[in-house]
Write a protein that holds these residues in place. Structure first.
Motif, PDB file in Angstrom:
ATOM      1  N   ASP A 190       7.020  -9.173   2.165  1.00  0.00           N
ATOM      2  CA  ASP A 190       5.792  -9.959   2.297  1.00  0.00           C
ATOM      3  C   ASP A 190       5.782 -11.166   1.371  1.00  0.00           C
ATOM      4  OD1 ASP A 190       4.868  -8.238   4.193  1.00  0.00           O
ATOM      5  OD2 ASP A 190       3.819  -6.954   2.774  1.00  0.00           O
ATOM      6  N   THR A 214      -0.985  -8.168   3.597  1.00  0.00           N
ATOM      7  CA  THR A 214      -0.858  -9.499   2.999  1.00  0.00           C
ATOM      8  C   THR A 214      -1.882 -10.444   3.601  1.00  0.00           C
ATOM      9  OG1 THR A 214       0.971  -9.838   4.502  1.00  0.00           O
ATOM     10  CG2 THR A 214       1.509  -9.563   2.178  1.00  0.00           C
ATOM     11  N   GLU A 254      -1.128  -2.418  -5.388  1.00  0.00           N
ATOM     12  CA  GLU A 254      -1.775  -1.640  -4.339  1.00  0.00           C
ATOM     13  C   GLU A 254      -2.162  -0.237  -4.840  1.00  0.00           C
ATOM     14  OE1 GLU A 254       1.011  -1.285  -1.220  1.00  0.00           O
ATOM     15  OE2 GLU A 254      -0.312  -0.051  -0.006  1.00  0.00           O
ATOM     16  N   LYS A 292       7.370 -18.630   2.724  1.00  0.00           N
ATOM     17  CA  LYS A 292       7.680 -19.377   3.950  1.00  0.00           C
ATOM     18  C   LYS A 292       6.488 -20.254   4.366  1.00  0.00           C
ATOM     19  CE  LYS A 292       8.308 -18.540   8.870  1.00  0.00           C
ATOM     20  NZ  LYS A 292       9.614 -18.952   9.397  1.00  0.00           N
ATOM     21  N   GLU A 293       5.316 -19.633   4.378  1.00  0.00           N
ATOM     22  CA  GLU A 293       4.120 -20.380   4.782  1.00  0.00           C
ATOM     23  C   GLU A 293       3.856 -21.565   3.857  1.00  0.00           C
ATOM     24  OE1 GLU A 293       1.678 -19.796   7.422  1.00  0.00           O
ATOM     25  OE2 GLU A 293       3.529 -18.874   8.134  1.00  0.00           O
ATOM     26  N   ALA A 342      -9.696 -13.773  -2.452  1.00  0.00           N
ATOM     27  CA  ALA A 342      -8.778 -14.182  -3.510  1.00  0.00           C
ATOM     28  C   ALA A 342      -7.437 -13.468  -3.586  1.00  0.00           C
ATOM     29  CB  ALA A 342      -9.444 -14.158  -4.875  1.00  0.00           C
ATOM     30  N   VAL A 343      -7.353 -12.162  -3.430  1.00  0.00           N
ATOM     31  CA  VAL A 343      -6.026 -11.551  -3.506  1.00  0.00           C
ATOM     32  C   VAL A 343      -5.607 -11.056  -2.130  1.00  0.00           C
ATOM     33  CG1 VAL A 343      -6.127 -10.884  -5.912  1.00  0.00           C
ATOM     34  CG2 VAL A 343      -6.959  -9.324  -4.175  1.00  0.00           C
ATOM     35  N   PHE A 344      -4.297 -10.974  -1.946  1.00  0.00           N
ATOM     36  CA  PHE A 344      -3.783 -10.494  -0.677  1.00  0.00           C
ATOM     37  C   PHE A 344      -3.867  -8.978  -0.627  1.00  0.00           C
ATOM     38  CE2 PHE A 344      -0.865 -14.407  -0.609  1.00  0.00           C
ATOM     39  CZ  PHE A 344      -1.876 -15.160  -0.053  1.00  0.00           C
ATOM     40  N   GLU A 398      -6.044   0.013  -5.626  1.00  0.00           N
ATOM     41  CA  GLU A 398      -6.708   0.556  -4.453  1.00  0.00           C
ATOM     42  C   GLU A 398      -6.510   2.051  -4.243  1.00  0.00           C
ATOM     43  OE1 GLU A 398      -5.264  -2.547  -2.048  1.00  0.00           O
ATOM     44  OE2 GLU A 398      -6.641  -3.628  -3.336  1.00  0.00           O
ATOM     45  N   LYS A 399      -5.267   2.506  -4.379  1.00  0.00           N
ATOM     46  CA  LYS A 399      -5.047   3.914  -4.069  1.00  0.00           C
ATOM     47  C   LYS A 399      -5.509   4.822  -5.197  1.00  0.00           C
ATOM     48  CE  LYS A 399      -1.848   3.223  -0.490  1.00  0.00           C
ATOM     49  NZ  LYS A 399      -0.492   3.300   0.033  1.00  0.00           N
ATOM     50  N   LEU A 445       1.372 -18.681  -6.546  1.00  0.00           N
ATOM     51  CA  LEU A 445       0.488 -18.070  -5.553  1.00  0.00           C
ATOM     52  C   LEU A 445       0.870 -16.601  -5.334  1.00  0.00           C
ATOM     53  CD1 LEU A 445      -1.734 -18.973  -3.351  1.00  0.00           C
ATOM     54  CD2 LEU A 445       0.143 -18.659  -1.766  1.00  0.00           C
ATOM     55  N   ARG A 471      -3.109 -10.951   6.603  1.00  0.00           N
ATOM     56  CA  ARG A 471      -2.932 -11.614   7.888  1.00  0.00           C
ATOM     57  C   ARG A 471      -3.866 -10.934   8.880  1.00  0.00           C
ATOM     58  NH1 ARG A 471       3.531 -11.230   7.720  1.00  0.00           N
ATOM     59  NH2 ARG A 471       2.896  -9.073   7.496  1.00  0.00           N
ATOM     60  N   LYS A 507      -1.894 -13.962  -6.083  1.00  0.00           N
ATOM     61  CA  LYS A 507      -2.557 -13.294  -4.968  1.00  0.00           C
ATOM     62  C   LYS A 507      -1.871 -12.018  -4.522  1.00  0.00           C
ATOM     63  CE  LYS A 507      -5.411 -16.832  -3.290  1.00  0.00           C
ATOM     64  NZ  LYS A 507      -6.114 -17.315  -2.103  1.00  0.00           N
ATOM     65  N   PHE A 508      -0.559 -11.990  -4.594  1.00  0.00           N
ATOM     66  CA  PHE A 508       0.137 -10.788  -4.133  1.00  0.00           C
ATOM     67  C   PHE A 508       0.233  -9.756  -5.254  1.00  0.00           C
ATOM     68  CE2 PHE A 508       3.905  -8.247  -3.083  1.00  0.00           C
ATOM     69  CZ  PHE A 508       3.547  -7.828  -1.812  1.00  0.00           C
ATOM     70  N   THR A 520      -6.523   3.930   2.120  1.00  0.00           N
ATOM     71  CA  THR A 520      -7.202   2.732   1.634  1.00  0.00           C
ATOM     72  C   THR A 520      -7.553   1.746   2.739  1.00  0.00           C
ATOM     73  OG1 THR A 520      -5.015   1.933   1.100  1.00  0.00           O
ATOM     74  CG2 THR A 520      -6.343   2.772  -0.712  1.00  0.00           C
ATOM     75  N   ASN A 563      -1.531 -16.210   5.708  1.00  0.00           N
ATOM     76  CA  ASN A 563      -2.213 -15.290   4.812  1.00  0.00           C
ATOM     77  C   ASN A 563      -3.568 -15.894   4.522  1.00  0.00           C
ATOM     78  OD1 ASN A 563       0.798 -15.884   3.704  1.00  0.00           O
ATOM     79  ND2 ASN A 563       0.429 -13.719   4.004  1.00  0.00           N
ATOM     80  N   PRO A 586       8.968 -12.695  10.132  1.00  0.00           N
ATOM     81  CA  PRO A 586       7.612 -12.135  10.165  1.00  0.00           C
ATOM     82  C   PRO A 586       7.049 -11.969  11.588  1.00  0.00           C
ATOM     83  CG  PRO A 586       7.519 -14.478   9.698  1.00  0.00           C
ATOM     84  CD  PRO A 586       8.955 -14.155   9.956  1.00  0.00           C
ATOM     85  N   THR A 644       7.328 -13.942   3.217  1.00  0.00           N
ATOM     86  CA  THR A 644       6.507 -14.581   4.247  1.00  0.00           C
ATOM     87  C   THR A 644       5.482 -15.517   3.605  1.00  0.00           C
ATOM     88  OG1 THR A 644       4.871 -12.822   4.368  1.00  0.00           O
ATOM     89  CG2 THR A 644       6.766 -12.600   5.783  1.00  0.00           C
ATOM     90  N   ILE A 645       5.020 -15.166   2.420  1.00  0.00           N
ATOM     91  CA  ILE A 645       4.095 -16.063   1.718  1.00  0.00           C
ATOM     92  C   ILE A 645       4.821 -17.355   1.333  1.00  0.00           C
ATOM     93  CG2 ILE A 645       2.661 -16.356  -0.331  1.00  0.00           C
ATOM     94  CD1 ILE A 645       2.327 -13.253  -0.294  1.00  0.00           C
ATOM     95  N   GLU A 703      13.285  -4.564   1.092  1.00  0.00           N
ATOM     96  CA  GLU A 703      12.358  -4.409   2.208  1.00  0.00           C
ATOM     97  C   GLU A 703      10.916  -4.399   1.713  1.00  0.00           C
ATOM     98  OE1 GLU A 703      12.605  -1.360   5.380  1.00  0.00           O
ATOM     99  OE2 GLU A 703      11.625  -3.214   5.997  1.00  0.00           O
ATOM    100  N   ARG A 762      -1.646  -9.882  -7.895  1.00  0.00           N
ATOM    101  CA  ARG A 762      -2.985  -9.875  -8.499  1.00  0.00           C
ATOM    102  C   ARG A 762      -2.998 -10.392  -9.936  1.00  0.00           C
ATOM    103  NH1 ARG A 762      -5.380  -5.250  -5.227  1.00  0.00           N
ATOM    104  NH2 ARG A 762      -3.979  -5.407  -3.455  1.00  0.00           N
TER     105      ARG A 762
END
Lengths: 651, 355
Positions: free
Chosen positions: A454, B132, A317, A460-461, B112-114, A321-322, A377, B134, A381-382, B316, B107, B299, A457-458, A450, A384
Motif C-alpha cells: 500500500d 489505505t 493498525e 505512485k499516486e 487525516a490518516v489512511f 484500532e485492533k 505523506l 480508497r 498518513k500511513f 475493526t 487515497n 493496484p 500505491t501511495i 507484500e 500515523r
C-alpha cells in the motif's frame, strides 16, 4: 470441471503446507562414526591456522579485562518460574542451526538470542561483559584477542567447555559437510589463526585491526566437539532432529517437539551461568511454549483470548484500532501496552535505484525521483506519524552517522525542474512526462514486501503529480530478492537488516567491485567500456564511483576511529549527491501488548535492544496470572497501563 | 436473414418461463451495461465542467492540468476540490461530478490518516473505504468489471480451443484422436496452480497492467481448455455415427460443412449449458488467485484483494469483508441461477417421448 476446483486446490495447498515435516528422518539408522582422527589431521594440515602452545608462551604484557564496571543487565525483581506462551510462524524444518533450512524463525530460540558467546555487548553501554570468558585481552598490533574461559562453563549435558570446542568451531564451520557456503567463507577468510595455550586459554587472530576488532572474536560461539563426533557427509540428515548441547539456559527435549504443532523450551535448573552477573536475572520462565500459528490475525485472536502472552503492536493498525486504549481488556488493566524507544542501526528502508538502467543513469532523473517520492505523506498518513524519515542510508550508528545530511523533501516544483533538465519537460495525454524522443518517464517500482504494498500505491499516486509514473510490481519475498540480486530491477523498495555494529558497512553496497565484473574502471580512473553488471551482490544501485572506491578501501583498512568517521561522512555525502537512494523511514521504537502477568523491569528494557523479548529480561508472575484471570472472570477492573519509555528517544 | 429454428425458440421461451433464471439474466445484463458505462458513474473526473463560458467533458478525454481551470498546479485537476472552489466563488463556473466521485486508486482520507472509514453518505463513500482509504464502492465496481470481462473472454477462449480440438478429435478419430488424448492427459496433469504462480512471477512489470492481465488470462486458458475437449469429443463421436451425418457424407458434403452445419448445432445444448459454469469458475479462480496474492497486479481493483483485506480486519472494519463477500455471493448466485435455467430449458429430456 477442473477450474471449479481451484479454490479447493488452493485450500489443499495451504493444508498441505501446514503439515510440517515427516517423522521418519530421526528414526533412520546412521552408521557409527568418529571423526576425531580426521579433525586432528585437519589441524595438523593447517599449522598456520591451528597452533598449539603452552601457557609459558602466553605474552605477559597483556591487559586483561572483564567489563566488571558495567551495570548489571536485567532486574533484581525478576522471579523465576511459570510458563510463557508464544507463537512460531512456521514449524522449524530442522533443529540444526547451520546448513539447509536452518535459518528459520525458530533459530533465535535455540541460537541467536539464547546461547552465550565469549563475551556480549552490554545493551546500554555498548562495551563487552563476560559470557563464556572470565577475561580477555586485546593485542591490537598483532590483531589478536586472548581469551581465558570461565572454568565453570559447561554444555547443557554437563561436559565442560574448553578451548578445543573453539578449535573445533573452525573445523566445523570451514568444513563442506555443513552445506553452508557463507559460513565456509566467513570462518575461512575473516580469521587467520587460533592458538590453544591450555584447556581454558586460547587466542584468535583476525586479518585487520578494526576499531571493533574485539567484536569479531568475542561474539564467537563454540561448537561442541563431543556432540559432532559423527560429523560427516550425512550431517544434514543425521543431525536434522538432534538438539545439540547448548551454552544457553534453555534446552529442547525430544518429547517437547510436536512436529508441525509446537515446541517447548525448558530452563535448565542447574544452568552454569545461573548465578553470574548479567545472567542471573534473565531467562526467567521455567518453560517457553511455542505453538505454530501461521496468520497474524489469528495470533492476535489467540493473544486476546489469553492463549499467548505477548503480541507485537508495531503496526499502527494494531496499536490504534485492533487493540486501542479503550479496548475492554486494556481499559480494565488486564493487558498492558508498552512503547520502548531504542537506539540501534536502522534497517535501510528506501528506494534503491538501479543506475545501470537507461534513463536512471541520469543523475537529474534520480534527483527528480527523490523529490517526487512523498515519504512524508506515507509516514504521516500511513504510519500515523509514528515513524521518522530516514536521512541517509546509514542512520543509527551514533557518531558514524552523518549529523547534518537530510534526505530530499517532496516537492513537485523541484522534481519537475530536475526532470526538465534531464529533457523530460512535456506532459503526455495521461499527465506523465515525455522527452523529445517520445520516451515516457515511467519506471517499475518493485518490492518483495507484500505487507507494505500500500505504501507503493501511495507513492505512485503522489509521483504522478510530478509527472512520474511508477509501475508497481509486488513479488513474494524470495522472488523480490532474486530480482534485485540479478539486478533486474529499475527501482526496488527494500531494506537491509542491520545488526548492532559500531560503524556502517560501505563495501557491500557501494564499492564498484560489487557493481561490475571485469573491473569497473580502467587504470586512469575512466569507465571501463567492457565492464559487465555484476549479479548476486548487495550493490543494488550498481553504484560505481572511482573516488568512492578509494575511500572505501581506506575505510576498510583504517584502524583510526576519527579517520573512519571522517571517511564515513565523506562517503555518505557522496552517496547523497549521487541521489541513487531515496531514504524512506525508520521505526524509532518497538511496541507491544502483554498480559499484565508478564512483568518487565522498571526501565522496561535496554537501550540497544531490538525487541522486547530479545534479552529475556521479562518474567512471569504466576500469582498475578491467577489473580488477573479471576478478576477478568468476575469483571473487576484494574488500573489500565499504557507506558511509553522514551528515555532513549532521540529528537 | 438469420432465424432461430423452432426448437431453439421453444428453448428460449422455456428459459423465459423460469423466472428466477430469467430475472437473474436481466439483472446481469443491466449490471454489464452499468459497468461498461462505469466511468460516468464512478470516477474522480467530472462529468462536465463549465469554466468561463466553455464546457469541458473530462471523463474520456486526455488529462486536464490544474492550470486549465485557473489553478496553480499542472498535474491532474482534483475535480472535487474544483467543485468546492467554484461553489465558494459563486461565479457561473460549475462542476458536475459522478454519483461516486472517487477513482479506484486514489487515497482519500477526510480524517487525516489512511485507515478504513465506515460507510458515509455525507462523504459519498457509500460502502466506506479500505485500509489505505480508497473508496470500496469504486474498487468493487471496477473489480467486478474486470472480473466479469476477464471471465467472459476466458470463456470465449476456452470454448474456441476446446471446441476446435474436441471436435477434431471426435470427428477424425483414429491416430489423431489417440495422440491428442495422450497429450491432453499429460498436459492436464501439470500442477495448474503452481504453473500459474511460476509463470506469473516471471512476467516483468515493464508490461502495462492490461498486458499483464492479458498474460494471466492466457496462462489460465492454457491450462483450462482441456476439460472442454472431453465433452466435445464424446458428443462429436456420438453425432458422427448418426444417420444424418452419413447422409450428408453420401451427398458429398465437405468435412467443414459437416462439422459446422450439422454436428455443431446438434451439440449446442452441451455448449450452452456449460457456459455460465465456466464463467463462474473463472470468477472464482481469479478471486482465489488474488486472495493468495498471485492474481491481478496491484493496484488493480479486485474482489480477491478486498476479501483478503477484509479477513484481516474482521473486527475493526467489517464493512470491507461484507461488501466484497456480498458482491461475490450476488455475482455467483446470479450466474448460477442463469446457468441452472439454461440447463433446464436446454435439457433434451423435456422434449422426448420417454418422459
Amino acid at each position: 470441471m477442473k477450474l471449479t476446483h481451484i479454490t479447493g486446490l488452493a485450500l489443499l495447498l495451504l493444508i498441505a503446507a501446514c503439515g510440517g515435516p515427516s517423522d521418519d528422518a530421526d528414526q533412520a539408522d546412521f552408521a557409527a562414526l568418529d571423526n576425531t582422527a580426521e579433525v586432528e589431521a585437519y589441524y595438523a594440515e593447517k599449522p598456520d591456522f591451528f597452533s598449539f602452545k603452552t601457557l609459558a608462551d602466553l605474552p605477559t604484557d597483556l591487559t586483561w579485562q572483564n567489563g566488571e564496571h558495567l551495570p548489571e543487565m536485567g532486574s533484581p525483581e525478576a522471579k523465576k518460574g511459570g510458563i510463557e506462551y508464544a507463537r512460531l510462524q512456521d514449524f522449524p524444518r530442522t533443529l540444526r542451526t547451520v546448513g539447509p533450512d536452518s535459518n528459520g524463525s525458530f533459530r533465535v530460540w535455540i541460537l541467536d538470542d539464547v546461547t552465550i558467546s565469549i563475551a556480549h555487548r552490554h545493551q546500554d553501554a555498548f562495551e563487552f561483559f563476560p559470557g563464556l570468558a572470565e577475561a580477555w585481552a586485546v593485542d591490537k598490533p598483532n590483531k589478536t584477542i586472548y581469551v581465558k574461559l570461565d572454568p565453570a562453563a559447561t554444555w547443557s549435558d554437563g561436559v565442560p567447555i574448553t578451548a578445543d570446542d573453539f578449535l573445533f568451531m573452525f573445523f566445523f564451520y570451514q568444513s563442506s559437510y555443513i552445506v553452508a557456503p557463507w559460513y565456509n567463507n566467513w570462518y575461512g577468510t575473516q580469521y587467520t589463526n587460533i592458538t590453544k595455550y591450555d584447556d581454558l586459554t586460547f587466542s584468535i587472530s583476525i586479518p585487520e585491526a578494526k576499531p571493533d576488532m574485539d567484536a569479531r572474536v568475542l561474539e564467537l560461539r563454540p561448537v561442541p566437539h563431543h556432540f559432532f563426533k559423527e560429523l560427516g557427509d550425512d550431517y544434514v540428515e543425521r543431525y536434522q532432529w538432534r538438539f545439540a548441547p547448548t551454552t544457553a539456559a534453555y534446552v529442547v527435549k525430544d518429547e517437547d517437539i510436536r512436529k508441525g504443532r509446537s515446541a517447548t523450551l525448558t530452563r535448565l535448573e542447574n544452568w552454569w551461568a545461573k548465578d553470574k552477573k548479567h545472567w542471573r536475572y534473565r531467562f526467567n520462565p521455567d518453560r517457553i511454549h511455542l505453538s505454530v500459528i501461521r496468520d497474524t490475525p489469528k495470533v492476535f485472536e489467540a493473544f486476546k483470548r489469553g492463549d499467548i502472552d505477548q503480541f507485537g503492536l508495531n503496526l499502527a493498525e494494531y496499536w490504534y484500532e485492533k487493540l486501542p486504549n479503550d479496548d475492554p481488556d486494556v481499559a480494565a488493566g488486564y493487558i498492558h501496552k508498552s512503547v520502548f524507544y531504542n537506539q540501534r542501526p536502522r534497517p535501510t528502508y528506501g528506494l534503491w535505484i538501479n543506475t545501470s538502467r537507461p534513463i536512471l543513469e541520469n543523475r537529474d532523473v534520480r534527483i527528480g525521483i527523490n523529490h517526487a517520492s512523498n515519504w512524508d505523506l506515507v509516514i504521516e498518513k500511513f504510519f500515523r506519524g509514528d515513524y521518522n524519515r530516514m536521512q541517509t542510508s546509514s542512520d543509527g550508528y551514533g557518531e558514524f552517522s552523518h549529523p547534518e545530511l537530510r534526505s530530499r523533501e517532496f516537492s513537485i516544483e523541484k522534481a519537475q525542474d530536475a526532470f526538465a533538465s534531464a529533457g523530460f519537460a512535456e506532459r503526455g495525454p495521461d499527465g506523465i512526462l515525455v522527452n523529445d524522443k517520445g520516451e515516457r518517464l515511467s519506471f517499475t517500482l518493485s518490492t518483495g514486501y507484500e505487507n507494505l504494498k500500500d505504501v507503493l500505491t501511495i507513492l505512485k499516486e503522489e509521483a504522478a503529480k510530478a509527472g512520474l509514473e511508477f509501475r508497481i510490481e509486488v513479488l513474494d519475498g524470495t522472488a523480490g530478492w532474486k530480482k534485485v540480486q540479478e539486478k533486474k530491477h529499475d527501482i526496488h523498495f527494500s531494506a537491509f537488516s542491520v545488526s548492532l555494529e559500531m560503524y556502517p558497512r560501505f563495501w557491500e553496497t557501494y564499492h564498484s567491485d560489487n557493481a561490475y565484473d571485469g573491473g569497473a574502471f580502467l587504470e586512469d580512473g575512466s569507465v571501463n567500456p567492457e565492464r559487465k553488471l555484476k549479479t548476486q551482490t548487495n550493490n543494488l544501485e550498481a553504484l560505481a564511483i572511482h573516488e568512492m572506491d578509494d575511500l572505501i578501501n581506506q575505510y576498510r583498512a583504517s584502524d583510526d576511529r576519527e579517520e573512519m568517521i571522517r571517511l564515513a561522512y565523506t562517503m555518505t555525502e557522496m552517496h547523497h549527491e549521487h541521489a541513487s537512494f531515496v531514504p524512506a523511514f525508520y521505526q524509532p521504537f518497538y511496541r507491544l501488548g502483554h498480559w499484565q502477568w508478564i512483568r518487565y523491569p522498571k526501565s522496561f528494557n535496554h537501550k540497544h535492544s531490538r525487541g522486547a523479548g530479545q534479552l529475556f529480561v521479562h518474567w512471569i508472575d504466576t500469582a498475578l496470572k491467577e489473580e488477573t484471570q479471576k478478576a477478568r472472570k468476575d469483571g473487576v477492573s484494574l488500573d489500565p497501563e499504557i507506558n511509553i519509555y522514551d528515555q532513549f528517544a532521540t529528537p | 436473414m438469420f432465424r432461430f429454428n423452432p426448437q431453439t425458440i421453444k428453448k428460449l421461451r422455456r428459459f423465459r418461463e423460469i423466472k428466477r433464471g430469467y430475472f437473474s439474466f436481466l439483472f446481469l445484463v443491466t449490471l454489464l451495461t452499468l459497468l461498461s458505462l462505469g466511468e460516468l458513474l464512478v470516477n474522480n473526473r467530472a462529468l462536465m465542467v463549465s469554466y468561463e463560458g466553455s464546457l469541458y467533458f473530462p471523463t474520456y478525454s486526455a488529462y486536464h492540468p490544474g492550470t486549465d481551470f485557473g489553478l496553480d498546479y499542472d498535474y491532474e485537476v482534483n475535480y472535487r476540490h474544483l467543485q468546492k472552489k467554484f461553489e465558494a466563488q459563486d461565479d457561473d463556473n460549475w462542476v458536475l461530478m459522478p454519483i461516486v466521485p472517487y477513482s479506484a486508486f486514489e487515497n482519500h482520507a477526510p480524517n487525516a490518516v489512511f485507515k478504513p472509514m465506515p460507510p458515509s453518505v455525507e462523504e459519498r463513500h457509500f460502502l466506506g473505504t479500505d485500509s489505505t482509504s480508497r473508496d470500496i464502492l469504486a474498487r468493487l465496481f471496477y473489480g467486478t468489471r474486470i472480473a466479469l470481462l476477464f471471465s467472459i473472454v476466458f470463456m470465449i477462449a476456452v470454448y474456441l480451443i476446446g471446441i476446435t480440438i474436441g471436435c477434431a478429435m471426435g470427428y477424425f478419430g483414429g491416430l489423431f484422436d489417440l495422440m491428442f488424448q495422450r497429450f491432453i492427459e499429460v498436459w492436464s496433469n501439470i500442477p495448474f496452480l503452481y504453473m500459474i504462480i511460476i509463470v506469473f512471477s516471471v512476467i516483468p512489470a515493464t508490461f502495462s497492467i492490461p498486458a499483464r492481465i492479458g498474460m494471466l488470462l492466457m496462462v489460465l486458458v492454457l491450462f483450462s481448455w482441456t476439460s472442454m475437449t472431453y465433452y466435445m469429443r464424446t458428443e462429436t463421436y456420438k453425432e458422427k455415427s448418426r444417420d444424418y451425418v452419413a447422409a450428408a457424407k453420401v451427398l458429398g458434403a465437405s468435412n467443414t460443412r459437416i462439422i459446422f452445419k450439422h454436428i455443431l448445432p446438434n451439440v449446442l445444448s452441451t455448449l450452452v449449458t456449460f457456459m455460465p459454469f465456466v464463467v463462474i469458475s473463472a470468477i472464482t479462480s481469479i478471486t482465489a488467485l488474488d486472495f493468495l496474492g498471485f492474481g491481478l497486479p496491484p493496484p488493480t481493483p479486485s474482489l480477491g484483494e478486498l476479501l483478503k483485506q477484509g479477513t484481516s480486519t474482521l473486527r475493526t472494519a467489517p464493512w470491507i469483508v461484507t461488501s466484497a463477500f456480498g458482491t461475490l455471493v450476488i455475482l455467483l448466485t446470479v450466474v448460477t441461477f442463469i446457468g441452472e435455467a439454461v440447463r433446464e430449458s436446454f435439457d433434451p429430456k423435456k422434449f422426448t417421448i420417454y418422459r
